[in-house]
Scaffold this active site. Structure first.
Site, PDB file in Angstrom:
ATOM      1  N   HIS A 227       3.766  -4.621  -7.910  1.00 58.45           N
ATOM      2  CA  HIS A 227       5.206  -4.603  -8.167  1.00 58.45           C
ATOM      3  C   HIS A 227       6.048  -4.459  -6.899  1.00 58.45           C
ATOM      4  O   HIS A 227       7.275  -4.482  -6.967  1.00 58.45           O
ATOM      5  CB  HIS A 227       5.559  -3.523  -9.204  1.00 58.45           C
ATOM      6  CG  HIS A 227       5.637  -2.127  -8.668  1.00 58.45           C
ATOM      7  ND1 HIS A 227       4.638  -1.191  -8.831  1.00 58.45           N
ATOM      8  CD2 HIS A 227       6.613  -1.504  -7.971  1.00 58.45           C
ATOM      9  CE1 HIS A 227       5.002  -0.056  -8.249  1.00 58.45           C
ATOM     10  NE2 HIS A 227       6.201  -0.222  -7.722  1.00 58.45           N
TER      11      HIS A 227
ATOM     12  N   ASP B  17      -1.437  -3.475 -11.853  1.00 59.14           N
ATOM     13  CA  ASP B  17      -0.433  -3.435 -10.779  1.00 59.14           C
ATOM     14  C   ASP B  17      -1.090  -3.227  -9.408  1.00 59.14           C
ATOM     15  O   ASP B  17      -0.914  -2.211  -8.760  1.00 59.14           O
ATOM     16  CB  ASP B  17       0.543  -2.281 -11.094  1.00 59.14           C
ATOM     17  CG  ASP B  17       1.717  -2.224 -10.138  1.00 59.14           C
ATOM     18  OD1 ASP B  17       1.900  -3.179  -9.357  1.00 59.14           O
ATOM     19  OD2 ASP B  17       2.450  -1.217 -10.180  1.00 59.14           O
TER      20      ASP B  17
ATOM     21  N   SER C 159       4.988   4.230  -4.283  1.00 59.71           N
ATOM     22  CA  SER C 159       4.272   3.141  -4.958  1.00 59.71           C
ATOM     23  C   SER C 159       3.329   2.398  -4.035  1.00 59.71           C
ATOM     24  O   SER C 159       3.654   2.168  -2.870  1.00 59.71           O
ATOM     25  CB  SER C 159       5.266   2.099  -5.482  1.00 59.71           C
ATOM     26  OG  SER C 159       5.891   2.562  -6.622  1.00 59.71           O
TER      27      SER C 159
END
Ligand SMILES: *[C@@H]1O[C@H](CO)[C@@H](O)[C@H](O)[C@H]1NC(C)=O
Ligand SMILES: *[C@@H]1O[C@H](CO)[C@@H](O)[C@H](O)[C@H]1NC(C)=O
Ligand SMILES: *[C@@H]1O[C@H](CO)[C@@H](O)[C@H](O)[C@H]1NC(C)=O
Ligand SMILES: *[C@@H]1O[C@H](CO)[C@@H](O)[C@H](O)[C@H]1NC(C)=O
Ligand SMILES: *[C@@H]1O[C@H](CO)[C@@H](O)[C@H](O)[C@H]1NC(C)=O
Ligand SMILES: *[C@@H]1O[C@H](CO)[C@@H](O)[C@H](O)[C@H]1NC(C)=O
Length: 768
Positions: free
Chosen positions: A521, A573, A696
């Site tokens: 992402h 992801d 992330s």
């Protein structure tokens, strides 16, 4: 030994002479209170410009030790002993701290030393030039250092005379006999005045044009070896022995290599007799533990004999135990750490130590028979060498030599036995100790200072860039929080920046010299490789790495469950970024271990043919498994503590919180949170940290002694508690979800393990 520095109340240790008149009176009273005679007095004890310490107050046998700040040394005496008749030798009235001097550099031949002085003191700098017709080898400028040595290497002015060996020069403070440098010619060194010659005093010119051994050096009584010097000499030698992947290189002076079936026996002796200060013993103890714990980075597993000694031997680890079922590392560490040093350690019986080592060696030989030939023996001794019992250990050392050497031919025999002496203590008996040091390839005798951090020295042993095959290897200590130390602790961390319409900053992990693992992402549809940069400072100042391409997991589809009520669906992801150029692998930039690779099995010390399932069993098996991930903060990153909820009940409770997240309008939590996610956060049992914006793509990992293994990738969370990043704690409802790498192995393997390409070296994955 001064084993009582630390039990002596610290205020008594201050040594500032002015305070001593009333302290002395108090001490005497204390002594008399327990009916101990007060033997020595502090009247007239002074050390101008410095201080002093007492090992046992003013009782008989106590040692008075003078100390000075860096660059100074106590003069004329280092120590006095308290006898019933008072201090011995008698106190000097001119006791003071003198500036450290370096040995005379003007012994150089065929050149000039500038400035030309009688004496050279710490911080003085000298330059060297040669007479015409001569050329300079070695350093042209040298500075006198606080440890009593010159920086750089000995300058030598020589001219090409067609001799077999080059002029070996004359180290500062020395004089040399022998001026002919043909095959078998000898040169012999002596040190002038009170200087001690450290190293071999003789070198022989060999057929290959090299002199045997290493250049000796002249040491004052206060000269010591720095941690860095020890690291370079001892560290490199022992690394060579304990790591077989170097076996392909032939380094200078090293002939044989361990075969995989070879055995390394390490015998360690630590002097705890009265003349050794406790801090030295503690340093030695820490260094031993550090060395043993390093074994996950060794490719041979050494056997250890560990003894503490004074007049008696305290065998803490018996090497014979290794020839049955090997003791666990933790039990060994425990034994070394928990050994209590009593207070009746008068006397030093060095003879008994070598005797014990010899006996152990004899039993090993008897048990292993023919295989004994393949054993390498390393004796490491921490002592001041003031042996006053049992006689000289030299005959025993000679017997040990012949036992080991008799199995080998002349050329290689010396490779099988090394004796390293770490001289510790205030008064070192160099003359007794030096002859015991033994072995090829560099220095085996070191003089240590009180505060030499052996710990880090031993920790530095396995560190170089040549240790390529070891994923996840990192430094154990994190004492100073500067950027370099942080990089050594987390050498695999990288920063990913995607410049697009909506620029994104993510974390990533180096998984090979060419690939970075991060979250899918972090990229948006239409992003191109030239918009992506990866930052990792593998060399000073060289930070930004160009990207060749990036590959998202083929099943990653953020809109896949939109019509089921999940606005953003983060399954799969993960993404891999391929760099244009290899990252330079070193202590500050090294790949992390990832699941299902052979390297990870090695790091986990799984023996034989191992499987993915076995790795998962080791890494993710508790109801609540302690894991970590990073957040970017100055100077580099900080570590977040979390527990992955793995047991059915705890996992269900954890993933249920996903239903409270914005954009999720389902009643079944397994729709947004598939089995591919690990769940962390919350505050029952343990208050976890939460993931913040910018975390992330970072690795979710588990750390072992010296290796780190990545088990997940930070993906998404139920709440946005910290858009500015940082170490933030979870609340009742916040939860984070991370892709479990064990669930995406086929993707990782298809790219990282691809051996149908010539672009990069594939990683070896397990069969299943
Ligand atoms: C000498 O040692 C004492 C006790 O450890 C210490 O407090 C003092 O600062 C030292 N003095 C110098 C000059 O190093
Ligand atoms: C050497 O160092 C001493 C002590 O610091 C100083 O007095 C002297 O001037 C220095 N000599 C030179 C040539 O720098
Ligand atoms: C040890 O390995 C070497 C070569 O790898 C081999 O020649 C030798 O036979 C082995 N020795 C034993 C005892 O297995
Ligand atoms: C030395 O290493 C041990 C682990 O082996 C560590 O616990 C200790 O803090 C270290 N001490 C220093 C002074 O670095
Ligand atoms: C590390 O030491 C332990 C305990 O002696 C041993 O079981 C293990 O095999 C060693 N590991 C390696 C990689 O040498
Ligand atoms: C993502 O999933 C949606 C819904 O199932 C589908 O329509 C779309 O084609 C998928 N996109 C890709 C790139 O597979």
């Amino acid at each position: 030994m001064l084993s009582h520095f630390q039990s002596f109340p610290s205020k008594f240790n201050m040594g500032a002479s002015v305070r001593w008149s009333w302290l002395a009176a108090l001490l005497c009273l204390l002594c008399m209170g327990v009916e101990v005679e007060c033997d020595c007095s502090l009247d007239n004890v002074r050390n101008q410009g410095g201080g002093f310490m007492l090992s046992k107050g003013l009782k008989t046998g106590s040692m008075l030790v003078f100390n000075c700040s860096e660059g100074y040394y106590p003069y004329p005496k280092f120590t006095h002993i308290c006898y019933s008749k008072g201090w011995d030798p008698p106190l000097k009235t001119n006791q003071r701290c003198k500036l450290v001097e370096c040995p005379d550099p003007t012994v150089m031949q065929n050149g000039n030393v500038d400035p030309f002085e009688d004496k050279y003191y710490v911080t003085n700098t000298t330059t060297y030039t040669c007479y015409s017709g001569y050329t300079l080898r070695g350093s042209s400028t040298r500075t006198c250092l606080p440890n009593g040595k010159w920086s750089g290497s000995t300058p030598i002015c020589s001219r090409d005379s067609g001799n077999t060996c080059a002029d070996p020069g004359i180290p500062p403070g020395a004089s040399r006999m022998g001026n002919i440098f043909e095959i078998d010619d000898k040169v012999k060194y002596t040190c002038s005045g009170d200087l001690i010659l450290v190293g071999q005093n003789e070198r022989v010119c060999q057929e290959n044009g090299q002199w045997t051994g290493k250049e000796p050096a002249c040491y004052y009584k206060y000269t010591f070896d720095t941690a860095l010097e020890i690291s370079e000499e001892f560290g490199n030698a022992i690394k060579d022995i304990l790591t077989t992947w170097q076996s392909a290189n032939t380094q200078e002076g090293r002939i044989i290599r361990m075969s995989k079936n070879g055995t390394v026996n390490i015998y360690i002796g630590v002097d705890i007799s009265e003349s050794i200060d406790q801090t030295y013993v503690q340093r030695a103890r820490e260094a031993i533990v550090t060395l043993m714990k390093k074994n996950s980075s060794f490719t041979v597993s050494p056997n250890y004999e560990i003894v503490f000694f004074s007049s008696e031997i305290y065998e803490v680890v018996n090497i014979l135990d290794f020839f049955g079922e090997k003791p666990s590392l933790s039990s060994l560490v425990e034994k070394v750490e928990s050994f209590e040093i009593g207070d009746k350690n008068t006397g030093t019986n060095l003879y008994a130590v070598f005797k014990r080592f010899e006996e152990r060696m004899a039993i090993i030989q008897e048990r292993t028979k023919e295989k004994f030939k393949e054993h390498r023996h390393i004796i490491i001794l921490f002592t001041d060498g003031a042996y006053n019992m049992g006689g000289s250990p030299e005959p025993t050392v000679a017997r040990i030599k012949s036992r080991v050497y008799s199995n080998h031919d002349e050329q290689t025999k010396e490779e099988y036995l090394d004796i390293y002496i770490f001289a510790i203590g205030v008064e070192i008996s160099d003359a007794d100790l030096q002859p015991l040091a033994l072995g090829t390839g560099g220095k085996h005798y070191f003089r240590l200072k009180h505060d030499t951090n052996l710990n880090e020295t031993f920790d530095d042993i396995i560190d170089e860039r040549d240790v390529v095959g070891l994923c996840g290897l990192h430094k154990g200590y994190d004492t100073t929080a500067d950027k370099i130390s942080k990089r050594k602790r987390y050498p695999w961390v990288v920063f990913v920046i995607v410049q697009g319409e909506d620029p994104k900053r993510c974390l990533g992990s180096l998984v090979s010299s060419k690939f970075v693992l991060t979250a899918a992402h972090c990229f948006q549809f239409g992003d191109t490789p030239d918009q992506v940069t990866v930052e990792i400072e593998d060399r000073p100042g060289n930070i930004v790495k160009k990207v060749k391409t990036f590959i998202l997991h083929p099943d990653y589809n953020i809109t896949a469950k939109k019509d089921q009520g999940v606005d953003e669906f983060y399954d799969y992801d993960v993404a891999l970024i391929q760099l244009q150029d290899d990252v330079d692998i070193s202590a500050v930039a090294r790949p992390i271990c990832i699941p299902c690779t052979q390297e990870t099995s090695d790091a986990l010390q799984l023996v034989g043919v191992s499987t993915c399932a076995q790795q998962e069993q080791v890494l993710l098996n508790k109801q609540r498994e302690r894991l970590s991930f990073l957040t970017k903060t100055a100077p580099l990153v900080q570590e977040k503590d979390v527990f992955a909820k793995l047991g059915d009940n705890v996992r269900n409770t954890c993933i249920n919180k996903a239903l409270k997240a914005e954009g999720i309008k389902v009643t079944d939590p397994t729709i947004p949170v598939t089995k591919n996610f690990l769940c962390t956060g919350g505050l029952t049992e343990h208050r976890d940290h939460v993931a913040c914006t910018g975390d992330s793509g970072g690795a979710v990992f588990k750390t072992f002694e010296y290796r780190t293994i990545q088990v997940g990738v930070v993906s998404w969370g139920t709440q946005s508690l910290c858009t500015a990043g940082g170490l933030v704690e979870s609340n009742e409802d916040s939860r984070d979800f991370h892709i479990n790498l064990f669930r995406v192995v086929p993707f990782l393997k298809s790219i990282l393990g691809d051996d149908d390409q010539d672009d990069y070296v594939p990683i070896k994955f397990l069969k299943d």
